[in-house]
Write a protein that holds these residues in place. Structure first.
Motif, PDB file in Angstrom:
ATOM      1  N   GLY A   1      -4.773  -3.083   3.057  1.00 57.31           N
ATOM      2  CA  GLY A   1      -5.043  -4.380   2.816  1.00 57.31           C
ATOM      3  C   GLY A   1      -4.364  -5.513   2.286  1.00 57.31           C
ATOM      4  N   GLN A   2      -3.098  -5.235   2.168  1.00 57.48           N
ATOM      5  CA  GLN A   2      -2.050  -6.157   1.473  1.00 57.48           C
ATOM      6  C   GLN A   2      -1.981  -7.449   2.248  1.00 57.48           C
ATOM      7  OE1 GLN A   2       1.615  -4.591  -0.235  1.00 57.48           O
ATOM      8  NE2 GLN A   2       1.052  -2.566   0.393  1.00 57.48           N
ATOM      9  N   THR A   3      -2.060  -7.614   3.496  1.00 60.46           N
ATOM     10  CA  THR A   3      -1.880  -8.795   4.528  1.00 60.46           C
ATOM     11  C   THR A   3      -3.099  -9.611   4.269  1.00 60.46           C
ATOM     12  OG1 THR A   3      -0.525  -7.830   6.198  1.00 60.46           O
ATOM     13  CG2 THR A   3      -1.848  -9.631   6.614  1.00 60.46           C
ATOM     14  N   LEU A   4      -4.210  -8.824   4.279  1.00 61.27           N
ATOM     15  CA  LEU A   4      -5.577  -9.523   3.900  1.00 61.27           C
ATOM     16  C   LEU A   4      -5.402 -10.324   2.595  1.00 61.27           C
ATOM     17  CD1 LEU A   4      -8.545  -7.243   5.275  1.00 61.27           C
ATOM     18  CD2 LEU A   4      -7.869  -9.808   6.000  1.00 61.27           C
ATOM     19  N   ARG A   5      -5.043  -9.501   1.538  1.00 60.72           N
ATOM     20  CA  ARG A   5      -5.120  -9.880   0.140  1.00 60.72           C
ATOM     21  C   ARG A   5      -4.296 -10.919   0.249  1.00 60.72           C
ATOM     22  NH1 ARG A   5      -5.886  -4.684  -1.097  1.00 60.72           N
ATOM     23  NH2 ARG A   5      -3.676  -4.360  -1.654  1.00 60.72           N
ATOM     24  N   ALA A   6      -3.031 -11.120   0.718  1.00 62.48           N
ATOM     25  CA  ALA A   6      -2.055 -12.166   0.637  1.00 62.48           C
ATOM     26  C   ALA A   6      -2.420 -13.456   1.411  1.00 62.48           C
ATOM     27  CB  ALA A   6      -0.526 -11.673   0.975  1.00 62.48           C
TER      28      ALA A   6
END
Length: 166
Positions: free
Chosen positions: A27-32
């Motif tokens: 989920g790093q892309t979503l969070r960023a």
């Protein structure tokens, strides 16, 4: 700078809801890149890496991008960051057809991928492609255009991006 090395220059492209993120992973892309609010769904092959995403208020589903468990026309935005370079020439058109199926009539696909091979590794892109090679698979989409991307320095190989509408 958040973990995500690539992002659309125009952040509003990811503002519409409902939003589907393919290949969510941890989920790093979503969070960023994606502001909270509205329906946001992350999909990956396994729910295990997505546990931290669920705590961030994003719904998750374990599924293959070629067989999405959603109704036709469910999503205004489909995000496919770093996905296409993991698909071979047989899988790519199947996934694109499935993306087209779950997008609303006015929806948009926002995606990016490596245009050249990167460093070797377990998750290294196996199928880097040029923009033109990806576009050749977009039968059934109405408009397809290059996506203006911001890339951080020395983050990896050159990245290509696309914005497509039905």
């Amino acid at each position: 700078m958040p973990w995500t090395f690539v992002r659309p220059r125009d952040a509003t492209l990811l503002a519409a809801r409902p939003l589907l993120d393919l290949g969510t992973g941890d989920g790093q892309t979503l969070r960023a890149l994606v502001e909270p609010g509205g329906l946001i769904v992350g999909v990956d092959r396994s729910v295990a890496p997505m546990r931290s995403v669920k705590r961030a208020g994003i719904h998750v589903a374990a599924a293959e991008a070629a067989h999405l468990p959603f109704f036709n026309g469910s999503f205004a935005v489909v995000l496919a960051g770093d996905l296409f370079h993991h698909l071979d020439d047989e899988a790519l058109p199947v996934v694109l057809a499935e993306i087209g199926r779950v997008m609303t009539d006015s929806g948009a696909l926002i995606g990016w991928w490596y245009g050249e091979p990167g460093r070797p590794g377990v998750d290294a892109p196996r199928y880097p492609r040029s923009y033109e090679a990806i576009v050749s698979h977009f039968e059934g989409f109405g408009s397809v255009e290059p996506l203006d991307l911001i890339e951080t320095v020395d983050a990896g190989p050159p990245t290509a991006g696309i914005r497509a509408r039905l």
